[in-house]
Each structure stands twice: as C-alpha cells, then as structure tokens.
Scaffold this motif. Structure first.
Motif, PDB file in Angstrom:
ATOM      1  N   ASP A  68      -9.780  35.636 -13.562  1.00 52.00           N
ATOM      2  CA  ASP A  68      -9.572  35.234 -14.956  1.00 52.00           C
ATOM      3  C   ASP A  68     -10.784  35.656 -15.770  1.00 52.00           C
ATOM      4  O   ASP A  68     -11.920  35.557 -15.316  1.00 52.00           O
ATOM      5  CB  ASP A  68      -9.357  33.723 -15.052  1.00 52.00           C
ATOM      6  N   ILE A  69     -10.515  36.093 -16.965  1.00 50.76           N
ATOM      7  CA  ILE A  69     -11.600  36.596 -17.799  1.00 50.76           C
ATOM      8  C   ILE A  69     -12.488  35.482 -18.334  1.00 50.76           C
ATOM      9  O   ILE A  69     -13.625  35.726 -18.758  1.00 50.76           O
ATOM     10  CB  ILE A  69     -11.025  37.440 -18.959  1.00 50.76           C
ATOM     11  N   SER A  70     -11.992  34.232 -18.289  1.00 45.21           N
ATOM     12  CA  SER A  70     -12.774  33.156 -18.894  1.00 45.21           C
ATOM     13  C   SER A  70     -13.041  31.978 -17.968  1.00 45.21           C
ATOM     14  O   SER A  70     -14.007  31.244 -18.170  1.00 45.21           O
ATOM     15  CB  SER A  70     -12.076  32.647 -20.161  1.00 45.21           C
ATOM     16  N   ARG A  71     -12.215  31.755 -16.954  1.00 50.50           N
ATOM     17  CA  ARG A  71     -12.453  30.598 -16.091  1.00 50.50           C
ATOM     18  C   ARG A  71     -12.253  31.002 -14.632  1.00 50.50           C
ATOM     19  O   ARG A  71     -11.436  31.873 -14.326  1.00 50.50           O
ATOM     20  CB  ARG A  71     -11.516  29.443 -16.458  1.00 50.50           C
ATOM     21  N   CYS A  81     -10.646  50.876 -22.068  1.00 49.33           N
ATOM     22  CA  CYS A  81     -11.845  50.062 -21.836  1.00 49.33           C
ATOM     23  C   CYS A  81     -12.765  50.718 -20.794  1.00 49.33           C
ATOM     24  O   CYS A  81     -12.386  51.642 -20.075  1.00 49.33           O
ATOM     25  CB  CYS A  81     -11.454  48.667 -21.353  1.00 49.33           C
ATOM     26  N   ARG A  82     -13.954  50.209 -20.768  1.00 50.19           N
ATOM     27  CA  ARG A  82     -14.922  50.589 -19.730  1.00 50.19           C
ATOM     28  C   ARG A  82     -15.290  49.318 -18.970  1.00 50.19           C
ATOM     29  O   ARG A  82     -15.610  48.294 -19.589  1.00 50.19           O
ATOM     30  CB  ARG A  82     -16.167  51.205 -20.355  1.00 50.19           C
ATOM     31  N   VAL A  83     -15.246  49.378 -17.642  1.00 53.33           N
ATOM     32  CA  VAL A  83     -15.491  48.186 -16.826  1.00 53.33           C
ATOM     33  C   VAL A  83     -16.651  48.456 -15.865  1.00 53.33           C
ATOM     34  O   VAL A  83     -16.668  49.478 -15.164  1.00 53.33           O
ATOM     35  CB  VAL A  83     -14.237  47.783 -16.028  1.00 53.33           C
ATOM     36  N   LEU A  84     -17.596  47.533 -15.863  1.00 59.06           N
ATOM     37  CA  LEU A  84     -18.704  47.561 -14.900  1.00 59.06           C
ATOM     38  C   LEU A  84     -18.514  46.423 -13.907  1.00 59.06           C
ATOM     39  O   LEU A  84     -18.274  45.274 -14.313  1.00 59.06           O
ATOM     40  CB  LEU A  84     -20.060  47.390 -15.595  1.00 59.06           C
ATOM     41  N   ALA A  85     -18.598  46.741 -12.633  1.00 56.37           N
ATOM     42  CA  ALA A  85     -18.589  45.715 -11.588  1.00 56.37           C
ATOM     43  C   ALA A  85     -20.034  45.475 -11.166  1.00 56.37           C
ATOM     44  O   ALA A  85     -20.730  46.400 -10.741  1.00 56.37           O
ATOM     45  CB  ALA A  85     -17.757  46.170 -10.399  1.00 56.37           C
ATOM     46  N   GLU A 140     -19.131  39.931 -10.759  1.00 54.63           N
ATOM     47  CA  GLU A 140     -18.447  39.689 -12.027  1.00 54.63           C
ATOM     48  C   GLU A 140     -18.163  41.031 -12.677  1.00 54.63           C
ATOM     49  O   GLU A 140     -18.791  42.050 -12.346  1.00 54.63           O
ATOM     50  CB  GLU A 140     -19.288  38.805 -12.953  1.00 54.63           C
ATOM     51  N   LEU A 141     -17.200  41.031 -13.580  1.00 54.29           N
ATOM     52  CA  LEU A 141     -16.835  42.257 -14.288  1.00 54.29           C
ATOM     53  C   LEU A 141     -17.269  42.156 -15.742  1.00 54.29           C
ATOM     54  O   LEU A 141     -17.098  41.119 -16.390  1.00 54.29           O
ATOM     55  CB  LEU A 141     -15.321  42.486 -14.232  1.00 54.29           C
ATOM     56  N   GLN A 142     -17.834  43.248 -16.260  1.00 51.29           N
ATOM     57  CA  GLN A 142     -18.121  43.361 -17.685  1.00 51.29           C
ATOM     58  C   GLN A 142     -17.131  44.355 -18.282  1.00 51.29           C
ATOM     59  O   GLN A 142     -16.995  45.479 -17.786  1.00 51.29           O
ATOM     60  CB  GLN A 142     -19.552  43.843 -17.917  1.00 51.29           C
ATOM     61  N   VAL A 143     -16.440  43.917 -19.332  1.00 54.39           N
ATOM     62  CA  VAL A 143     -15.410  44.751 -19.962  1.00 54.39           C
ATOM     63  C   VAL A 143     -15.874  45.120 -21.374  1.00 54.39           C
ATOM     64  O   VAL A 143     -16.131  44.241 -22.210  1.00 54.39           O
ATOM     65  CB  VAL A 143     -14.059  44.013 -20.024  1.00 54.39           C
ATOM     66  N   TYR A 144     -16.003  46.438 -21.614  1.00 48.72           N
ATOM     67  CA  TYR A 144     -16.383  46.949 -22.929  1.00 48.72           C
ATOM     68  C   TYR A 144     -15.128  47.517 -23.593  1.00 48.72           C
ATOM     69  O   TYR A 144     -14.406  48.329 -23.000  1.00 48.72           O
ATOM     70  CB  TYR A 144     -17.439  48.043 -22.799  1.00 48.72           C
ATOM     71  N   SER A 145     -14.887  47.104 -24.850  1.00 46.77           N
ATOM     72  CA  SER A 145     -13.680  47.556 -25.556  1.00 46.77           C
ATOM     73  C   SER A 145     -13.978  47.706 -27.046  1.00 46.77           C
ATOM     74  O   SER A 145     -15.103  47.461 -27.496  1.00 46.77           O
ATOM     75  CB  SER A 145     -12.539  46.549 -25.344  1.00 46.77           C
ATOM     76  N   GLY A 146     -12.938  48.100 -27.800  1.00 41.63           N
ATOM     77  CA  GLY A 146     -13.079  48.228 -29.243  1.00 41.63           C
ATOM     78  C   GLY A 146     -13.737  49.522 -29.647  1.00 41.63           C
ATOM     79  O   GLY A 146     -13.963  50.436 -28.838  1.00 41.63           O
ATOM     80  N   ALA A 198     -16.158  52.267 -30.324  1.00 45.03           N
ATOM     81  CA  ALA A 198     -17.382  52.696 -29.633  1.00 45.03           C
ATOM     82  C   ALA A 198     -17.715  51.802 -28.444  1.00 45.03           C
ATOM     83  O   ALA A 198     -18.869  51.716 -28.021  1.00 45.03           O
ATOM     84  CB  ALA A 198     -18.559  52.748 -30.601  1.00 45.03           C
ATOM     85  N   LEU A 199     -16.677  51.111 -27.930  1.00 42.71           N
ATOM     86  CA  LEU A 199     -16.859  50.214 -26.774  1.00 42.71           C
ATOM     87  C   LEU A 199     -17.997  49.221 -27.022  1.00 42.71           C
ATOM     88  O   LEU A 199     -18.793  48.919 -26.137  1.00 42.71           O
ATOM     89  CB  LEU A 199     -17.143  51.027 -25.498  1.00 42.71           C
ATOM     90  N   SER A 200     -18.026  48.683 -28.219  1.00 39.38           N
ATOM     91  CA  SER A 200     -19.137  47.815 -28.611  1.00 39.38           C
ATOM     92  C   SER A 200     -18.884  46.341 -28.338  1.00 39.38           C
ATOM     93  O   SER A 200     -19.789  45.515 -28.492  1.00 39.38           O
ATOM     94  CB  SER A 200     -19.432  48.011 -30.102  1.00 39.38           C
ATOM     95  N   THR A 201     -17.650  45.995 -27.957  1.00 43.27           N
ATOM     96  CA  THR A 201     -17.339  44.590 -27.693  1.00 43.27           C
ATOM     97  C   THR A 201     -17.395  44.336 -26.187  1.00 43.27           C
ATOM     98  O   THR A 201     -16.755  45.037 -25.397  1.00 43.27           O
ATOM     99  CB  THR A 201     -15.941  44.229 -28.216  1.00 43.27           C
ATOM    100  N   LEU A 202     -18.191  43.330 -25.809  1.00 41.87           N
ATOM    101  CA  LEU A 202     -18.386  43.026 -24.390  1.00 41.87           C
ATOM    102  C   LEU A 202     -17.899  41.626 -24.077  1.00 41.87           C
ATOM    103  O   LEU A 202     -18.227  40.665 -24.781  1.00 41.87           O
ATOM    104  CB  LEU A 202     -19.873  43.134 -24.020  1.00 41.87           C
ATOM    105  N   VAL A 203     -17.108  41.512 -23.016  1.00 41.48           N
ATOM    106  CA  VAL A 203     -16.779  40.207 -22.438  1.00 41.48           C
ATOM    107  C   VAL A 203     -17.047  40.293 -20.940  1.00 41.48           C
ATOM    108  O   VAL A 203     -16.891  41.352 -20.328  1.00 41.48           O
ATOM    109  CB  VAL A 203     -15.312  39.796 -22.705  1.00 41.48           C
ATOM    110  N   THR A 204     -17.467  39.163 -20.389  1.00 38.30           N
ATOM    111  CA  THR A 204     -17.785  39.106 -18.959  1.00 38.30           C
ATOM    112  C   THR A 204     -16.851  38.117 -18.287  1.00 38.30           C
ATOM    113  O   THR A 204     -16.639  37.005 -18.784  1.00 38.30           O
ATOM    114  CB  THR A 204     -19.244  38.671 -18.741  1.00 38.30           C
TER     115      THR A 204
END
Length: 298
Positions: A16-19, A53-57, A105-111, A113-119
């Motif tokens: 889950d992206i949040s919990r 999106c761009r995803v970092l593990a 954990e995964l970091q997801v960059y979107s939007g 220029a991929l400027s929005t990050l959620v972990t």
C-alpha cells in the motif's frame, strides 16, 4: 544447443502506498542472483497506475548501508508493468541484501518533470548465509595423508616446546658460567670451528654437565711418592664418582692450604677420581673446598 532456461525465485506481494499491509514472510540467501520481487502497488486497495512514473526501490541492509535500484536507469533491475500498470518487478541484485533483516520501500516520482514524490509503506524480508561460503572447506578423500601431516606437525610442536624451554633456561642464567653450562647441556649451540652453528647431537657435540664436589678431606695417609712433577713428588688419590681419566679437573683448596705453597696448582683425573700433588707430606688432613670435573673437548 545448451538449455538457456533460468531458474528464479519469485516473491509476490502487495504494497500500500500509504499504510503497511501484511505479506507472507520470505527469506533470501546471501549471494543469490535469481531473486525477483513482483510488487503490486495499491492505494487503499485500489491499483496505483504507474504509467510515466519513475520508481526507486530502496533497501536498508543489516550492515547499516542503504542501496537503491532505479526504474529510470537502464539495466538497474526495475521494470514497471502489469495489467493494471501497478506492478513493480525488481530483479534483486546480490548487493541489495545481506544476512539479517532487510527493510524496503518504494519511492514513486510522477507529474511534470517527475517532480512529485510519494514513498510507500515499508516491508521487510530476511536474508541468511548460504551453507557454501568463503569459510567452506571442500571435502577430500586424502584423510590418511592429512592424519600423517597432522602427526608430523604435532611432533614439530613438541620439538619447538622443548627448544622454548631451553631458551627460557638460557635467558634465566645469572652468570656466564651458568649460561655456558645450560647451553652445553641443552645442545642449543654447536660450533663448527668456523663461526657457524649447526644442530647438536646429545652426548657427542657438546659438554655434558660437569661433576661437582665440595668439602672433601684428604687424609695425611693418602700421600704417596710420585714422579709426575719434579717439584711435587707426592700424590694423593681423591675418589670421585663418575670421574673419567679424560676429564679436566678444577680444584680449589681451603685458603690456608692453598696459601701454604705446598700443594700443586694442577690436578689430574683418573677413572674414579682425581690426583692432587704436594711438595711434602702435609702434617694434617687437607681440605679440598671444591672440585669440578669437565668433559674434555674432543
């Protein structure tokens, strides 16, 4: 043609992206290169579309280091896909985990220029050492040979222990004479006449311990005529156990007898004792304060 199929371990989990959510525990083996994580990313149960999106593990290892694998880098082991476009497939590099607990954990960059990050929430797995590692010794059939070598090593250790004791004795000597005697008895030193040193053979290459005696009394009746020394025509035999004719005696008379000038400053060994000499028959018993018999140098 060789079979090019690849055997892999694949671990599927939902993240889950949040919990945090519960997934089945799994364990990797240190050094394995065939592990793949297939992660379905959701938001409160709904698939998260990762298109564009761009995803970092990110992996936090038990040795305190953190490594990453990036979908935005070619050949970095992270691919995005799945029917709902919410799957992150990670071909785990061997350097991404070490024995112990590994957190991820995964970091997801979107939007733009991929400027929005959620972990995402974290998940973890365990890593264990394989039975085959740098400490593993290959089995060999030469057990008898190893036993023989072990026996030889044991013998060498015993010889070294004996040599160590001899060296300790030498280091504990309190004077030059004692040092000479210890070195002779132990066989530590054997000169070759040219300044070199080689291994000594017991009772052949070095002096045996000297024979010592003290406070011997020579009665006046022991003196007999003898022609060995013209200035000292009388000789007395002093019995000494173990004495040999080849030995070299050192004698020391009591101060009064030595100062009289009547006793010869030399002595001679015979099998069973020592001869001492006098210019005239002493009127009383002579006190031989100390006697040392050395094995002759041959």
């Amino acid at each position: 043609m060789a079979d090019e199929r690849t055997v892999k371990k694949r671990f599927r989990l939902s993240l889950d992206i949040s919990r945090p959510v519960s997934n089945r525990e799994f364990t990797l083996v240190e050094g394995d290169t065939g592990n793949e994580l297939i992660i379905s990313l959701v938001d409160d149960g709904e698939p998260v579309d990762l298109t564009g999106c761009r995803v970092l593990a990110l992996f936090s290892k038990s040795d305190g280091t953190t490594v990453s694998q990036d979908s935005g880098t070619e050949s970095n082991g992270v691919r995005l896909g799945g029917e709902a476009r919410n799957e992150v497939s990670i071909e785990l590099f061997a350097s991404s985990f070490t024995p112990g607990m590994v957190e991820c954990e995964l970091q997801v960059y979107s939007g733009a220029a991929l400027s929005t990050l959620v972990t995402s929430a974290k998940f973890n797995f365990r890593c264990r050492r394989g039975i085959l590692n740098e400490d593993t010794i290959a089995a060999v059939p030469e057990y008898p040979l190893l036993s023989s070598l072990l026996s030889q090593v044991t013998g060498i250790v015993s010889e070294l222990a004996a040599a160590n004791e001899a060296v300790r004795a030498v280091l504990g000597a309190t004077n030059l004479l004692e040092l000479f005697e210890i070195a002779s008895v132990s066989g530590i030193f054997k000169g070759n006449g040219a300044g070199g040193v080689s291994a000594a053979v017991a009772n052949g290459d070095y002096y045996e311990p000297p024979i010592r005696a003290a406070n011997l009394s020579i009665p006046s009746s022991a003196w007999q005529a003898d022609a060995t020394y013209a200035g000292f025509p009388l000789r007395a035999a002093v019995p000494v156990g173990g004495a040999l004719a080849s030995m070299m005696p050192d004698v020391a008379f009591a101060p009064a007898d030595a100062a009289s000038g009547n006793l010869a400053p030399v002595a001679a060994a015979y099998d069973g004792g020592v001869y001492v000499y006098a210019a005239s028959a002493p009127p009383a018993a002579v006190d031989l304060a100390s006697l040392t018999l050395w094995k002759a140098v041959v």
